[in-house]
Design a protein around this motif. Sequence first.
Motif, mmCIF file in Angstrom:
data_model
loop_
_atom_site.group_PDB
_atom_site.id
_atom_site.type_symbol
_atom_site.label_atom_id
_atom_site.label_comp_id
_atom_site.label_asym_id
_atom_site.label_seq_id
_atom_site.Cartn_x
_atom_site.Cartn_y
_atom_site.Cartn_z
ATOM 1 N N PRO C 37 0.820 -1.219 0.000
ATOM 2 C CA PRO C 37 0.000 0.000 0.000
ATOM 3 C C PRO C 37 0.850 1.264 0.000
ATOM 4 O O PRO C 37 0.345 2.348 -0.265
ATOM 5 C CB PRO C 37 -0.793 -0.097 1.310
ATOM 6 N N PHE C 38 2.152 1.127 0.319
ATOM 7 C CA PHE C 38 2.993 2.308 0.447
ATOM 8 C C PHE C 38 3.986 2.446 -0.706
ATOM 9 O O PHE C 38 4.828 3.336 -0.691
ATOM 10 C CB PHE C 38 3.742 2.247 1.793
ATOM 11 N N ALA C 39 3.858 1.537 -1.690
ATOM 12 C CA ALA C 39 4.807 1.570 -2.813
ATOM 13 C C ALA C 39 4.759 2.906 -3.545
ATOM 14 O O ALA C 39 5.745 3.324 -4.153
ATOM 15 C CB ALA C 39 4.516 0.431 -3.787
ATOM 16 N N LEU C 41 4.919 5.654 -2.368
ATOM 17 C CA LEU C 41 5.845 6.604 -1.753
ATOM 18 C C LEU C 41 7.299 6.204 -1.963
ATOM 19 O O LEU C 41 8.212 6.955 -1.623
ATOM 20 C CB LEU C 41 5.578 6.679 -0.244
ATOM 21 N N TRP C 68 12.082 3.214 4.662
ATOM 22 C CA TRP C 68 11.474 3.906 5.782
ATOM 23 C C TRP C 68 9.983 4.124 5.585
ATOM 24 O O TRP C 68 9.303 4.625 6.481
ATOM 25 C CB TRP C 68 12.180 5.244 6.022
ATOM 26 N N PHE C 69 9.489 3.773 4.403
ATOM 27 C CA PHE C 69 8.069 3.918 4.154
ATOM 28 C C PHE C 69 7.298 2.621 4.357
ATOM 29 O O PHE C 69 6.120 2.538 4.041
ATOM 30 C CB PHE C 69 7.832 4.451 2.737
ATOM 31 N N CYS C 70 7.971 1.611 4.861
ATOM 32 C CA CYS C 70 7.277 0.360 5.137
ATOM 33 C C CYS C 70 6.601 0.461 6.491
ATOM 34 O O CYS C 70 7.253 0.781 7.482
ATOM 35 C CB CYS C 70 8.277 -0.798 5.139
ATOM 36 N N ALA C 71 5.307 0.168 6.546
ATOM 37 C CA ALA C 71 4.573 0.249 7.810
ATOM 38 C C ALA C 71 4.342 -1.124 8.419
ATOM 39 O O ALA C 71 3.536 -1.265 9.335
ATOM 40 C CB ALA C 71 3.228 0.950 7.584
ATOM 41 N N SER C 72 5.025 -2.136 7.885
ATOM 42 C CA SER C 72 4.885 -3.508 8.386
ATOM 43 C C SER C 72 3.450 -3.996 8.317
ATOM 44 O O SER C 72 2.977 -4.663 9.231
ATOM 45 C CB SER C 72 5.384 -3.610 9.829
ATOM 46 N N CYS C 73 2.761 -3.678 7.249
ATOM 47 C CA CYS C 73 1.374 -4.140 7.133
ATOM 48 C C CYS C 73 1.312 -5.632 6.822
ATOM 49 O O CYS C 73 0.252 -6.235 6.900
ATOM 50 C CB CYS C 73 0.618 -3.344 6.078
ATOM 51 N N GLU C 74 2.483 -6.223 6.450
ATOM 52 C CA GLU C 74 2.590 -7.679 6.251
ATOM 53 C C GLU C 74 1.830 -8.216 5.034
ATOM 54 O O GLU C 74 1.648 -9.421 4.887
ATOM 55 C CB GLU C 74 2.121 -8.452 7.503
ATOM 56 N N THR C 75 1.410 -7.345 4.138
ATOM 57 C CA THR C 75 0.730 -7.844 2.936
ATOM 58 C C THR C 75 1.713 -8.639 2.085
ATOM 59 O O THR C 75 1.394 -9.718 1.571
ATOM 60 C CB THR C 75 0.154 -6.673 2.124
ATOM 61 N N LYS C 88 10.053 -8.574 7.273
ATOM 62 C CA LYS C 88 11.180 -8.796 8.180
ATOM 63 C C LYS C 88 12.468 -8.267 7.564
ATOM 64 O O LYS C 88 13.326 -7.694 8.236
ATOM 65 C CB LYS C 88 11.304 -10.302 8.458
ATOM 66 N N ASP C 91 12.671 -4.635 8.141
ATOM 67 C CA ASP C 91 13.133 -4.360 9.514
ATOM 68 C C ASP C 91 14.644 -4.478 9.593
ATOM 69 O O ASP C 91 15.340 -3.632 10.162
ATOM 70 C CB ASP C 91 12.529 -5.376 10.492
ATOM 71 N N VAL C 109 10.214 9.574 9.958
ATOM 72 C CA VAL C 109 9.714 8.353 10.585
ATOM 73 C C VAL C 109 10.670 7.912 11.678
ATOM 74 O O VAL C 109 10.264 7.487 12.759
ATOM 75 C CB VAL C 109 9.560 7.221 9.529
#
Lengths: 652, 290, 184
Positions: C37-39, C41, C68-75, C88, C91, C109
């Motif tokens: 969802p953040f691609a 950005l 730094w735009f990864c929100a760990s939504c795990e999709t 991971k 991270d 962030v």
Amino acid sequence: MRIGLFVCHCGNNIASTVDVKKVVQAGLKLPYVVFATDVDYVCSAPSQKNIEEAIQEKNLNRVVIAACSPHVHEETFRRVLKRAGLNPYLLQVANIREQCSWIHDNVIFATIKAIDLVKMAVAKVSHHEPLVAPKVGVEKRALVIGGGIAGIQAALDIAEGNIPVTLVEREPTIGGAMAKLDKAFPTLDCAACILTPKMAEVNQHENIELMVYSEIEDVKGYVGNFEVKIRKKASYVDYEKCVGCGICEQKCPSKASSKFNLGRGDGKAIYISFPQAVPKVATISPKHCIYFQRQKCRVCEKLCPADAVDFKMQDEIVTERFGAIVTATGYSLFDYSQYGEYGGGRYPDVMSGLQYERFLSPTGPSKGEIKRPSDGKKPETIVFVACVGSRDEAKGRPYCSAVCCMYTAKQAILTKEHLPESQIYVFYIDIRATGKLYEEFVRRAQEEYGVQYVRGRVSKIYTDNGKLKVRGADTLLGEPVEVDADLVVLATGFGASKGASTLAKKLGISHDSYGFFTESHPKLKPVETNTRGVFLAGACQSPKDIPATVAQASGVASKVLGALSKDQIETSPLVAAVDARRCIGCFQCLGVCPYKAIEEVALNNGAKIAEIIPTLCQGCGLCVATCNPGVISLNGFTDNQLISEVEAIVKG
Amino acid sequence: MSKFAYYPGCTLEQLAQEYDESARLVGKFLGLEFTELPDWSCCGATPSHHKNYLLSLALAARNLILTEEQGLDLVAPCPACSNRFKTAHHDLISDFDLLKKLRQKFDLNYRGEIGIFSLLEVISNLPFDLIREKIVRPLDRLRVVPYYGCFLVRPPEVTQFDDPENPTSLDNLMELIGAQVVPSEYKTECCGGVLGITNNQVISKLSGDILETAQKAGAQAIVVACPLCHQNLDLKQDVARSGRNLKPMPVFYFTQLMGLAFGINPKDLGIPKHTVNPMRLTNSLIGVRS
Amino acid sequence: MISLTKPDINFVQEVETLSGQKVAHCYQCGKCTAGCPFAFLMEDAPHKIIHLVQLGLQKPVLSSPAIWFCASCETCTTRCPKQVDVAKLMDTLRELSHKAKIIGEKSDVRLFTEIFLNSVKTKGRAHGVGIMARYNFESGHLFKDANKLMPMVRQGRVSLRQKKISGIQNVRSIFAKAKNLKSF
């Protein structure tokens, strides 16, 4: 006892790691070894001749060959002994290649190990006794299971070799998956048009007995002598009487979804699979039939001009004998509803490649007109998604299904022909187009027909106001991309045919973790299984296209004709035998035998003991290890022989 | 199984008190005994594992061990917390060396013997008859989109709850209390999460899409189970709606809607605290003239 | 021109050890990018980040703002057909970026992360309003979400203090110990 030892260089394969001459010298010092020499390539014709001469000149009565794995050349060397007038089982092969020179690099230790292996072989062979391979008769009839293109081709080729073939097919018609296709790549031939002549030939061939709507119930026996029970399922229509007029299907009031159209499109409880069905007969599906479910109707019975409907029909089991069996049971397709991100099967406008093929076909649910199932409108934008249920470890399908790149290109081209104004996208990861004219075909789709290929997988398909939103990636651009589509076709991958593992058990053959039947050797024995007399062809072995399937089917026919050309065949004498005097009748052995080769036999005094059927026994040794009193011995691997090997290296 | 160690988490204690209040009330109504975990500390949420994996593991594990000492299972209403706890648990019980490392380097001794649940999980696992008999006013005038967000259902091997692509637990609960569930393709699309705190562009795109699709589908409200989703969708709904022609749309916690159905006063459920005015809709649902 | 001649194998191994993922498993299908969802950005899409790691290109990947735009939504992790835990990996790359002091982040962030963790270290729990206030101040976005302040006060969400928990030493010791350890 006069043992001859031949140590092979195998070029560099053995000689670069094992000091072959040292092994010969050590061998000469071993008990009963009267002759030892090293040879460059023991398997070569001149070397084989030399061994024959040595056996005769030196009066050898046992032979040890230290060379490659017995899997490779044991048979070769047995034939050498036979030609030299020696019983072929007075041979022991010491594997100093795969188990020595190929896995070590220290010459000193590898040589010591090779000498040990030779010591073991010499000790063992000194306990060998001559064995005679039993001969069995051969039933000159072949069974082909599966009436798709593989089974059809195999049956025709075997029949042409003057061997009677019984072709058993579980659907009411032969033709298999190929009959469902509109056109075939790369020629864009009408699939039915090239298939139906073969189907007709099968039906008419004097050497082929066609049994449709039948399944294999049970298989007993061994190569040359299989006894097979076949269940002829009750179709509730007498196939002998039915003329295939189709009135019953027209007038049947029931509603079912069409099995031939893979659930897309309506069908009836009584149906003729498709217009070119062979045989062209009707069949009743009891779970959709109003009479079977609610005891009403029977319209078909009333209207049938041939009086062919018979609601009282029962399944019938027939028993037949065959010398060879070919399994050509085809494949099944991955269930795309497992992808929740693609709608989990909830969206009518998302379908599998084969379902779409039915829409393309003039005999399909929309008579060849491409329409959106949801609202019947013509689609303007169509998206094809490759690798659905293939190359996907997360779904347990890591392999490539071989044909999807090609059938997707084909369907894209056909779609453009039906709908020249349509916009078509193909989301792919790699293009596999390895066959003849295949690459050119895929390029044609892109260059001539303007199909837009986008490199990247699709992450999600969802609906928005009647449109399908396809969220994919263009990895070449390095961006996520989105397409608003009217129709989405998922190129679903191949899997094993339904019931494959059950059939494998009945036939006594193995299959891999995906259910595909295992060939005897992946490169050199593609149509045989490890069970002698059972062969395979087509997609039941692995995903493949029609040309490869037909080639494999013709190949399997040649193997069958070869197997059945003899009046007698030899079976291996390396089988287990129960000492009848000492068997206590516990039958633990019977429980572990994977080949059903052990039976209970009653003695004159009524006591029951175990007896091993030598022609079924594959010499695996499980019963030998299981037998508590130790009364089973395995020819070629007796206790004395094995213990002597151990003692040879332990006692030095 | 009706006794739990209750882990409110930092957000429920301060910024999302109405979720905490409504959760405890509804829990009591349903016969669940929630005992707040004594002296719990922050689970670490997203910032911890963005900085240092072991830090995130240890922060979560401290609370797991406290729960183990209570001899209870753990329930956390905030999905970020439940996800951190489930992840820590999953990683520790599948890697013996990691468990050892936690013990040796952090002096934290986890035995892995507790169950860890999100609040939605606990409530949706209750027998429906038990919930049904508490309903005094079914919310049959409500058209609502159930929105799950990310951490309740992903990744599936860790959360072991519902379906990661098309979950239905919240849908079923809403239908049970009489509401009409409006189907949504955006059930598990991220609202922006932690990035929504610092980045308004994220909220206007992602939360905006969720609001827009819900409204286009004819929903009157969105129901959530996560305080961060709630913040992005409600507190910052003006940002989410920016650039789009959308009406304000109230966002409820599922415990608040359940509480309304059980006859609890909206005030006790913290409903008036929401930013986007929920009172007109709420009053119409409970039959009060606005 | 990017030279692939001497790939930084140590970097690849470090990423693999820390993340527990084998980057060679990724066959660049792009499904992670397609579902992120953040691609929108990210200058470097998720699959490209993984490919940079595969090639051992340490500096370009650690300095990419994208991580730094990864929100760990795990999709991505949920849908990856090769079962690579992409979230991971993100991270891990963030952690390594700190360690190597190559920070490409431009979005504040990291600042938020530090402020949040500092609050936890100090009190044992994250003080919501305090974190927001401090973030506004330190990021220079003094009036960010200023229009939210009054509604939040009215809603009773603003607690000016955060009590320290009793076990605060345990929490602080966790922070201290983690600081000196290389994350698994």
